[in-house]
Design a protein around this motif. Structure first.
Motif, mmCIF file in Angstrom:
data_model
loop_
_atom_site.group_PDB
_atom_site.id
_atom_site.type_symbol
_atom_site.label_atom_id
_atom_site.label_comp_id
_atom_site.label_asym_id
_atom_site.label_seq_id
_atom_site.Cartn_x
_atom_site.Cartn_y
_atom_site.Cartn_z
ATOM 1 N N PHE A 127 0.776 -1.246 -0.105
ATOM 2 C CA PHE A 127 0.044 -0.058 -0.190
ATOM 3 C C PHE A 127 0.864 1.124 0.057
ATOM 4 O O PHE A 127 1.295 1.576 1.031
ATOM 5 C CB PHE A 127 -0.915 -0.057 1.309
ATOM 6 N N ASN A 128 1.118 1.697 -1.233
ATOM 7 C CA ASN A 128 1.942 2.989 -1.186
ATOM 8 C C ASN A 128 1.207 4.197 -1.025
ATOM 9 O O ASN A 128 0.180 4.571 -1.436
ATOM 10 C CB ASN A 128 2.594 2.955 -2.672
ATOM 11 N N ILE A 129 1.911 4.984 -0.234
ATOM 12 C CA ILE A 129 1.085 6.400 -0.388
ATOM 13 C C ILE A 129 2.168 7.492 -0.619
ATOM 14 O O ILE A 129 3.171 7.723 -0.241
ATOM 15 C CB ILE A 129 0.696 6.577 1.381
ATOM 16 N N GLY A 130 1.252 8.523 -1.282
ATOM 17 C CA GLY A 130 2.140 9.670 -1.689
ATOM 18 C C GLY A 130 1.221 11.006 -1.026
ATOM 19 O O GLY A 130 0.240 10.838 -1.154
ATOM 20 N N TYR A 131 2.126 11.815 -0.672
ATOM 21 C CA TYR A 131 1.725 12.863 -0.100
ATOM 22 C C TYR A 131 1.941 14.081 -1.128
ATOM 23 O O TYR A 131 3.272 14.411 -1.245
ATOM 24 C CB TYR A 131 2.476 13.644 1.069
ATOM 25 N N VAL A 132 1.117 14.731 -1.920
ATOM 26 C CA VAL A 132 1.125 15.598 -2.904
ATOM 27 C C VAL A 132 0.756 16.922 -2.311
ATOM 28 O O VAL A 132 -0.428 17.075 -1.843
ATOM 29 C CB VAL A 132 0.034 15.448 -4.099
ATOM 30 N N GLU A 173 -7.295 0.982 9.054
ATOM 31 C CA GLU A 173 -7.618 2.043 10.099
ATOM 32 C C GLU A 173 -6.265 2.540 10.892
ATOM 33 O O GLU A 173 -6.002 3.715 11.046
ATOM 34 C CB GLU A 173 -8.580 1.414 11.123
ATOM 35 N N LYS A 174 -5.778 1.668 11.227
ATOM 36 C CA LYS A 174 -4.276 1.985 12.015
ATOM 37 C C LYS A 174 -3.219 2.755 11.100
ATOM 38 O O LYS A 174 -2.722 3.780 11.471
ATOM 39 C CB LYS A 174 -3.712 0.708 12.369
ATOM 40 N N ASN A 175 -3.221 2.338 10.084
ATOM 41 C CA ASN A 175 -2.338 3.178 9.057
ATOM 42 C C ASN A 175 -2.724 4.677 8.581
ATOM 43 O O ASN A 175 -1.961 5.411 8.469
ATOM 44 C CB ASN A 175 -1.890 2.335 7.773
ATOM 45 N N LEU A 192 -0.630 7.710 9.638
ATOM 46 C CA LEU A 192 0.202 8.309 8.212
ATOM 47 C C LEU A 192 -0.889 9.503 7.815
ATOM 48 O O LEU A 192 -0.242 10.244 7.063
ATOM 49 C CB LEU A 192 0.346 7.477 7.389
ATOM 50 N N ILE A 193 -2.258 9.482 8.025
ATOM 51 C CA ILE A 193 -2.850 10.589 7.369
ATOM 52 C C ILE A 193 -3.577 11.321 8.414
ATOM 53 O O ILE A 193 -3.632 12.734 8.505
ATOM 54 C CB ILE A 193 -4.028 9.811 6.558
ATOM 55 N N ASP A 194 -4.149 10.916 9.402
ATOM 56 C CA ASP A 194 -4.978 11.561 10.421
ATOM 57 C C ASP A 194 -4.062 12.381 11.366
ATOM 58 O O ASP A 194 -4.098 13.663 11.792
ATOM 59 C CB ASP A 194 -5.887 10.786 11.504
ATOM 60 N N GLU A 195 -2.914 11.798 11.520
ATOM 61 C CA GLU A 195 -1.778 12.483 12.396
ATOM 62 C C GLU A 195 -1.327 13.650 11.648
ATOM 63 O O GLU A 195 -0.998 14.734 12.046
ATOM 64 C CB GLU A 195 -0.773 11.580 12.873
#
Length: 147
Positions: free
Chosen positions: A50-55, A107-109, A113-116
């Motif tokens: 599950f790759n995540i990119g912050y744009v 949910e944990k990720n 990685l997003i909610d925080e």
């Protein structure tokens, strides 16, 4: 769990957490960032990353649906298993309660990685995990130094 069921489960769960699905990626937005989650099939197994990119929107004006690889900062969802961090979900190793397992994993990720990041800002993510600087574009580093 077969691949189609896995992808359907992941899609349903991410949408339930407020993501928008467009083609093969999932998007969540705020005033400053687009969070992009993309599934990547392993070439060596029946597993998925599950790759995540912050744009950073200001650096990509007019880019409404970027891919996770377009992220100014990039990382992967992960979990602790047997005392070590792993970043792949192997389909043949999912427990019998696979749907709940996937939901808890997401949910944990999302929380970490997003909610925080929503709460504390993107700089907090880099302060918390400085190794992410290696997955941060030069343009983003320069932008974040100024802001």
């Amino acid at each position: 769990m077969d691949v189609n069921t896995f992808k359907k489960t992941v899609s349903e769960q991410l949408v339930s957490f407020g993501f928008e699905k467009k083609r093969t990626s999932f998007y969540k937005r705020n005033a400053d960032l687009i969070y992009v989650v993309g599934l990547q099939k392993s070439k060596h197994s029946d597993g998925f990353y599950f790759n995540i990119g912050y744009v950073i929107k200001e650096l990509h004006q007019g880019l409404d649906y970027p891919k996770d690889v377009d992220g100014d900062i990039r990382t992967r969802f992960s979990l602790m298993s047997s005392g070590r961090e792993i970043d792949i979900l192997e389909l043949d190793e999912l427990p019998s309660n696979a749907v709940d397992y996937i939901k808890d994993f997401l949910e944990k990720n999302i929380s970490d990685l997003i909610d925080e990041v929503e709460e504390n800002g993107i700089k907090h993510l880099l302060d918390k995990d400085p190794t992410l600087l290696y997955q941060t574009s030069l343009k983003a580093k320069q932008y974040l130094e100024k802001s």
